[in-house]
Scaffold this motif. Structure first.
Motif, short mmCIF file in Angstrom:
data_model
loop_
_atom_site.label_atom_id
_atom_site.label_comp_id
_atom_site.label_asym_id
_atom_site.label_seq_id
_atom_site.Cartn_x
_atom_site.Cartn_y
_atom_site.Cartn_z
N ALA A 262 -28.37 87.36 -23.54
CA ALA A 262 -27.75 86.07 -23.90
C ALA A 262 -26.39 86.28 -24.54
O ALA A 262 -25.41 85.61 -24.18
CB ALA A 262 -28.68 85.30 -24.84
N GLN A 263 -26.30 87.20 -25.48
CA GLN A 263 -25.03 87.45 -26.14
C GLN A 263 -24.00 88.02 -25.17
O GLN A 263 -22.82 87.63 -25.20
CB GLN A 263 -25.21 88.38 -27.33
N ARG A 264 -24.43 88.92 -24.31
CA ARG A 264 -23.50 89.51 -23.33
C ARG A 264 -22.89 88.44 -22.43
O ARG A 264 -21.72 88.53 -22.03
CB ARG A 264 -24.25 90.54 -22.48
N LEU A 265 -23.65 87.42 -22.12
CA LEU A 265 -23.15 86.35 -21.26
C LEU A 265 -22.28 85.35 -22.00
O LEU A 265 -21.63 84.51 -21.38
CB LEU A 265 -24.33 85.62 -20.61
N GLY A 266 -22.28 85.43 -23.33
CA GLY A 266 -21.42 84.54 -24.11
C GLY A 266 -22.13 83.49 -24.92
O GLY A 266 -21.48 82.63 -25.52
N MET A 267 -23.44 83.53 -24.98
CA MET A 267 -24.18 82.54 -25.77
C MET A 267 -24.04 82.84 -27.25
O MET A 267 -24.02 84.00 -27.67
CB MET A 267 -25.66 82.52 -25.38
N LYS A 268 -23.97 81.77 -28.03
CA LYS A 268 -23.82 81.91 -29.47
C LYS A 268 -25.15 81.74 -30.20
O LYS A 268 -25.26 82.09 -31.38
CB LYS A 268 -22.83 80.87 -30.00
N LEU B 63 -28.48 71.43 -24.92
CA LEU B 63 -29.40 71.78 -23.84
C LEU B 63 -29.90 73.21 -23.93
O LEU B 63 -29.11 74.13 -24.16
CB LEU B 63 -28.72 71.63 -22.47
N GLN B 64 -31.18 73.38 -23.72
CA GLN B 64 -31.76 74.70 -23.50
C GLN B 64 -31.79 74.89 -21.99
O GLN B 64 -32.54 74.23 -21.28
CB GLN B 64 -33.17 74.78 -24.08
N ILE B 65 -30.94 75.79 -21.48
CA ILE B 65 -30.68 75.81 -20.05
C ILE B 65 -31.50 76.83 -19.27
O ILE B 65 -31.61 76.72 -18.04
CB ILE B 65 -29.18 76.05 -19.77
N GLU C 215 -19.39 78.71 -18.36
CA GLU C 215 -18.02 78.57 -17.85
C GLU C 215 -17.66 77.11 -17.64
O GLU C 215 -16.54 76.68 -17.95
CB GLU C 215 -17.89 79.33 -16.53
N ARG C 216 -18.58 76.32 -17.13
CA ARG C 216 -18.31 74.91 -16.84
C ARG C 216 -18.21 74.05 -18.09
O ARG C 216 -17.43 73.11 -18.16
CB ARG C 216 -19.42 74.33 -15.94
N TYR C 217 -19.06 74.35 -19.08
CA TYR C 217 -19.18 73.46 -20.24
C TYR C 217 -19.03 74.23 -21.54
O TYR C 217 -19.98 74.36 -22.32
CB TYR C 217 -20.53 72.74 -20.19
N PRO C 218 -17.84 74.74 -21.82
CA PRO C 218 -17.64 75.55 -23.03
C PRO C 218 -17.82 74.77 -24.33
O PRO C 218 -18.06 75.37 -25.38
CB PRO C 218 -16.19 76.06 -22.87
N GLN C 219 -17.71 73.44 -24.27
CA GLN C 219 -17.84 72.63 -25.48
C GLN C 219 -19.27 72.18 -25.75
O GLN C 219 -19.57 71.67 -26.84
CB GLN C 219 -16.92 71.39 -25.39
N ALA C 220 -20.15 72.36 -24.78
CA ALA C 220 -21.53 71.91 -24.95
C ALA C 220 -22.32 72.90 -25.79
O ALA C 220 -21.98 74.08 -25.88
CB ALA C 220 -22.19 71.72 -23.58
N ASP C 221 -23.37 72.41 -26.41
CA ASP C 221 -24.27 73.24 -27.21
C ASP C 221 -25.37 73.76 -26.29
O ASP C 221 -26.39 73.12 -26.08
CB ASP C 221 -24.86 72.40 -28.34
N LEU C 222 -25.15 74.94 -25.70
CA LEU C 222 -26.06 75.52 -24.72
C LEU C 222 -26.75 76.74 -25.31
O LEU C 222 -26.11 77.58 -25.92
CB LEU C 222 -25.29 75.93 -23.46
N PHE C 223 -28.05 76.83 -25.09
CA PHE C 223 -28.78 77.99 -25.60
C PHE C 223 -29.95 78.32 -24.68
O PHE C 223 -30.26 77.55 -23.76
CB PHE C 223 -29.26 77.76 -27.04
N ALA C 224 -30.57 79.45 -24.91
CA ALA C 224 -31.67 79.91 -24.06
C ALA C 224 -32.82 80.39 -24.93
O ALA C 224 -32.65 80.73 -26.10
CB ALA C 224 -31.21 81.04 -23.15
N LEU C 225 -33.99 80.42 -24.32
CA LEU C 225 -35.16 81.00 -24.97
C LEU C 225 -35.18 82.50 -24.70
O LEU C 225 -34.95 82.93 -23.57
CB LEU C 225 -36.44 80.37 -24.43
#
Length: 300
Positions: free
Chosen positions: A91-97, A45-47, A71-81
């Motif tokens: 994005a990186q500061r919040l924990g996005m890979k 998901l692009q959230i 925090e809710r979905y650590p196993q999901a593939d989550l990313f942002a634009l």
């Protein structure tokens, strides 16, 4: 029915589907939508998007949405634009890979979309890569199949641009039909060409449904070996800076078709369809200016 084959379906509704709704959608409703998608089996998901709230008011809560979902979905593939280094740093500061960075193949659309020349966008991408080397970056190639200002691009122009980005170390791309003018032959030709020229890279597609070609163009990409396909729940979305661009290919329609054809999306179609209907009922006024394509009956 064909033998089951896995396909990566990437839901971009929480960002692209919501970004230009006429009314602001509260955080709790955005999170309820993402919760529903996860529960239906959507795992890519692009959230949200880390952009200026002045440019895209709907994304003013991006940090809260991202923090909660990570925090809710650590196993999901989550990313942002992200449009720039600042957004990537957030994005990186919040924990996005990983993040998506959009650059238009068309110079005119790039200026309209992010107020930069294409050269300036490439310079900013280089800064992102140099400053945050551990962050995975997918470059969304907007107007890859056609531009509202410049028309259909030459195939070589696409290859040259992907080559420029490739030289910066990017190995993941998404070819975007920003205004929905592609046809299956063009999709096949473009995807085949970039895959042959850059065999070490992965290519997804993001197809708009402006002329009711979203499903066939997405299928053409899948059959040419696309590494993933993007869509939005209910077919919502569209580029606010591209005249004539309506909604995206509808996730529920795409899942229904792919399941009939024997593809494995990992998604529960019945749950997905129920979510599309309930979300449409919850915010009916927000859909008035968008191309909406919710299947009312899976037999249709």
């Amino acid at each position: 029915m064909a033998e089951s084959r896995k396909i990566r379906l990437v839901e971009v509704g929480p960002r692209d589907g919501l970004q230009n709704l006429k009314d602001y959608l509260p955080v709790r409703e955005k999170l309820a939508l993402i919760d529903g998608l996860i529960q239906a089996g959507v795992s890519h998901l692009q959230i949200t998007s880390f952009v200026s709230p002045k440019a895209i008011p709907q994304m003013q809560d991006a940090e809260e949405v991202a923090r909660t979902c990570l925090e809710r979905y650590p196993q999901a593939d989550l990313f942002a634009l992200v449009p720039n280094l600042r957004g990537a740093q957030t994005a990186q500061r919040l924990g996005m890979k990983k993040v998506a960075n959009v650059i238009s193949l068309s110079e005119s659309h790039n200026k309209a979309n992010i107020n930069r020349t294409r050269a300036q966008s490439l310079e900013e991408l280089s800064r992102i890569r140099d400053s945050l080397p551990e962050l995975e970056v997918c470059v969304d190639v907007a107007t890859a199949f056609g531009c509202p200002f410049e028309g259909r691009p030459a195939r070589q122009a696409l290859l040259d641009f992907v080559g420029q980005v490739h030289q910066l170390g990017v190995r993941t791309f998404c070819l975007c039909d920003t205004i929905g003018v592609a046809d299956p032959a063009q999709v096949r030709g473009s995807l085949t060409a970039v895959k042959a020229a850059f065999p070490d890279s992965a290519f997804q597609v993001h197809i708009h449904d402006t002329r009711n070609m979203g499903m066939v163009n997405t299928l053409a990409a899948i059959e040419c070996g696309a590494g993933g396909v993007q869509s939005t729940l209910g077919g919502l979305g569209g580029c606010p800076f591209a005249p004539g661009a309506s909604g995206n290919t509808a996730t529920e329609d795409l899942v229904y078709m792919l399941h009939l054809m024997g593809y494995d999306t990992g998604i529960d179609f019945d749950r997905l369809l129920a979510l599309a209907k309930s979300f449409h009922a919850a915010v009916p006024g927000n859909y008035s200016s968008h191309h909406i394509h919710i299947a009312q009956n899976p037999c249709c």
